[in-house]
Design a protein around this motif. Structure first.
Motif, PDB file in Angstrom:
ATOM      1  N   SER A 197      34.665  46.516  34.699  1.00 51.19           N
ATOM      2  CA  SER A 197      34.621  45.079  34.416  1.00 51.19           C
ATOM      3  C   SER A 197      35.117  44.249  35.605  1.00 51.19           C
ATOM      4  O   SER A 197      34.994  43.033  35.608  1.00 51.19           O
ATOM      5  N   GLU A 198      35.696  44.925  36.602  1.00 51.50           N
ATOM      6  CA  GLU A 198      36.114  44.194  37.806  1.00 51.50           C
ATOM      7  C   GLU A 198      34.973  44.005  38.796  1.00 51.50           C
ATOM      8  O   GLU A 198      35.129  43.327  39.805  1.00 51.50           O
ATOM      9  N   ASP A 229      47.612  32.473  24.238  1.00 55.45           N
ATOM     10  CA  ASP A 229      47.229  32.602  25.654  1.00 55.45           C
ATOM     11  C   ASP A 229      48.439  32.786  26.573  1.00 55.45           C
ATOM     12  O   ASP A 229      48.423  33.611  27.481  1.00 55.45           O
ATOM     13  N   ARG A 288      38.263  40.308  25.566  1.00 55.99           N
ATOM     14  CA  ARG A 288      37.794  39.689  26.810  1.00 55.99           C
ATOM     15  C   ARG A 288      38.877  38.814  27.433  1.00 55.99           C
ATOM     16  O   ARG A 288      39.070  38.811  28.645  1.00 55.99           O
ATOM     17  N   LYS A 289      39.599  38.103  26.582  1.00 52.10           N
ATOM     18  CA  LYS A 289      40.700  37.267  27.088  1.00 52.10           C
ATOM     19  C   LYS A 289      41.744  38.152  27.801  1.00 52.10           C
ATOM     20  O   LYS A 289      42.232  37.822  28.882  1.00 52.10           O
ATOM     21  N   LYS A 336      41.270  41.020  29.206  1.00 53.95           N
ATOM     22  CA  LYS A 336      40.711  41.487  30.480  1.00 53.95           C
ATOM     23  C   LYS A 336      40.742  40.367  31.525  1.00 53.95           C
ATOM     24  O   LYS A 336      41.056  40.601  32.689  1.00 53.95           O
ATOM     25  N   GLU A 337      40.409  39.152  31.077  1.00 53.28           N
ATOM     26  CA  GLU A 337      40.374  38.024  32.016  1.00 53.28           C
ATOM     27  C   GLU A 337      41.725  37.774  32.674  1.00 53.28           C
ATOM     28  O   GLU A 337      41.790  37.431  33.851  1.00 53.28           O
ATOM     29  N   VAL A 338      42.802  37.930  31.911  1.00 51.10           N
ATOM     30  CA  VAL A 338      44.111  37.686  32.521  1.00 51.10           C
ATOM     31  C   VAL A 338      44.682  38.958  33.157  1.00 51.10           C
ATOM     32  O   VAL A 338      45.813  38.980  33.602  1.00 51.10           O
ATOM     33  N   ASP A 339      43.862  40.021  33.151  1.00 56.32           N
ATOM     34  CA  ASP A 339      44.198  41.244  33.859  1.00 56.32           C
ATOM     35  C   ASP A 339      45.362  42.017  33.242  1.00 56.32           C
ATOM     36  O   ASP A 339      46.249  42.511  33.944  1.00 56.32           O
ATOM     37  N   ASP A 372      30.464  38.579  22.199  1.00 54.70           N
ATOM     38  CA  ASP A 372      30.499  39.213  23.506  1.00 54.70           C
ATOM     39  C   ASP A 372      30.052  40.671  23.351  1.00 54.70           C
ATOM     40  O   ASP A 372      29.733  41.120  22.251  1.00 54.70           O
TER      41      ASP A 372
END
Ligand code: GUN
Ligand code: ZN
Length: 439
Positions: A18-19, A282, A313-314, A316-319, A352
């Motif tokens: 995903s990166e 968040d 997904r959230k 993953k987005e913030v790693d 998603d």
């Protein structure tokens, strides 16, 4: 010296797909259609194309798994072995489920003989399902952790567990004290942490069942043993979150979140694994990422207990470092293929998609990273421990029929995760030794 080789289709990940932009996802893994994995003294010594490596084999024995898919052993980042006997208990949400089914089942683990019996069954379920490493809740009883350590040591498994800390809001028969929590955990750490492939996790059940004093004990244990893990639950269910935030209202600053309670006690470390996180806001997600702590995503459990949809997904987005977990007995299957099946649906319900590559990364290298064990397991890097699974694409009539209708690796992986379970696990190897062969 023992040296053996395995011929099969072989897949392992080199990085998080995903990166990468979708078009470059191929760079995240190595795949050898006709591959060879060479194992020396329980460690990976080589992996690649059969044709290229065969000439150097000499008299090394080769196990022939042509037609099967060999992948690194699955990793279960959160599971309760004392709940093996109450998996699939009807009707309740988290807090009443704990009172009605869970605590009574854990009571029996005061008896070391019972603990050993269930530990054997539990480990054989893991291996039948292709899981070679797990981060495991024992019960409050020190002997329950000992029983699991003993049995996992005999199998040479890389496994992490710990005695549960719980000193309030639970039946008397299942509570310890801050003092006994400290003394018993310390003794277990000294006896088991780092022995064979075993590791110790300081395991406060959740903020609801540990007093502030006991959470301070957990922190002290981690300070004294920084290579141990912290393993607990967070923000699983809405009523739980409301209760915890109220429970700590006087101890912590006003408006402190459930995750903030653990932060208050210094429990967010690079070796902390928090199960669930379904209800995290968040800013909580951002704090988990900042501390390099991990979340164990527990798909079958979150659906079964009606806890909610994890914001994959959230995260993953913030790693955030994410691991995959069964959470048996809140979860309903020991199979990480089935965890992925449900994970896909959880992500889908949020508009998603979880790709098959992301999914298999999550179950292997991603989970190894979540446990800070990617230098040892999760991929076939040279020198890694040779824990692996042999998947059979023809395990059932339906799998066989459906697999004929796939065009590429990604489609085959997706079929494994939607239709596969323990039947698809032809064999499981731990440190190069076969520990399960399907009947
Ligand atoms: N929160 C506190 N204890 C437990 C448990 O045993 N299972 C789950 N799923 N959540 C918990
Ligand atoms: Zn759990």
């Amino acid at each position: 010296m023992s040296r053996r080789a395995f011929r099969a289709s072989i897949l392992h990940f080199l990085q998080d797909p995903s990166e990468l932009p979708h078009a470059r996802a191929r760079e995240s893994y190595a795949y050898f259609e006709d591959g060879l994995l060479v194992v020396e003294n329980g460690l990976v010594s080589d992996v690649g194309d059969y044709a290229e490596h065969a000439p150097q084999l000499g008299d090394t024995p080769v196990v022939d798994y042509r037609g099967k898919l060999l992948v690194p052993g699955f990793i279960d980042c959160h599971v309760h072995y004392p709940q093996t006997g109450m998996i699939g208990s009807y009707g309740e949400e988290l807090l009443s489920w704990l009172d009605t089914y869970t605590y009574p089942a854990e009571r029996a683990f005061a008896d070391p003989e019972h603990a050993r019996t269930v530990a054997d069954l539990f480990l054989s379920e893991l291996l039948r399902n292709g899981t070679t490493t797990a981060l495991v809740f024992a019960s409050v009883h020190a002997c329950s952790a000992e029983a699991l350590f003993e049995r996992a040591l005999a199998l040479n498994m890389r496994l992490i567990t710990g005695k549960v800390l719980m000193d309030r809001n639970a039946p008397d028969y299942l509570t310890d004290t801050p003092q006994s929590a400290y003394t018993e955990s310390k003794r277990l750490i000294e006896q088991w942490h780092g022995r064979g492939r075993l590791g110790y996790a300081v395991t406060p059940r959740f903020a609801g069942s540990s007093s502030p004093e006991q959470l301070r004990v957990a922190k002290r244990l981690l300070d004294e043993h920084p290579s141990c893990w912290l393993h607990t639950h967070v923000a699983e269910n809405r009523s739980e979150v409301a209760w915890i935030e109220q429970l700590y209202a006087s101890e912590c600053a006003p408006g402190t979140s459930y995750l903030g309670v653990y932060e208050h006690f210094g429990l967010l470390t690079q070796r902390s694994v928090f199960a669930h996180g379904v209800q995290l806001a968040d800013d909580d997600f951002e704090l988990v990422a900042k501390r390099r702590s991990a979340i164990a995503f527990c798909p079958t459990s979150n659906l079964f207990l009606g806890s909610g949809l994890f914001r994959y997904r959230k995260a993953k987005e913030v790693d955030i470092k994410l691991g995959l977990a069964t959470d048996v007995g809140g979860g309903t299957s020991f199979s990480q293929l089935q965890s992925l099946n449900e994970a896909y649906k959880i992500v889908k319900l949020q508009g998603d998609k979880l790709s098959a590559l992301e999914a298999f990364f999550l179950a292997t290298l991603g989970s190894a990273e979540a446990l800070e064990l990617d230098g040892k397991i999760g991929s076939f890097r040279d020198g890694n421990e040779a824990d692996f699974v042999v998947l059979d694409p023809q395990a059932t009539p339906l799998l066989r029929f459906r697999m004929e209708n796939t065009r590429d690796l990604e489609e085959r992986l997706f079929v494994f995760m939607t239709l596969g379970d323990d039947r698809a696990i032809e064999a499981t190897y731990v440190a190069g030794e076969r520990v399960h062969a399907r009947a």
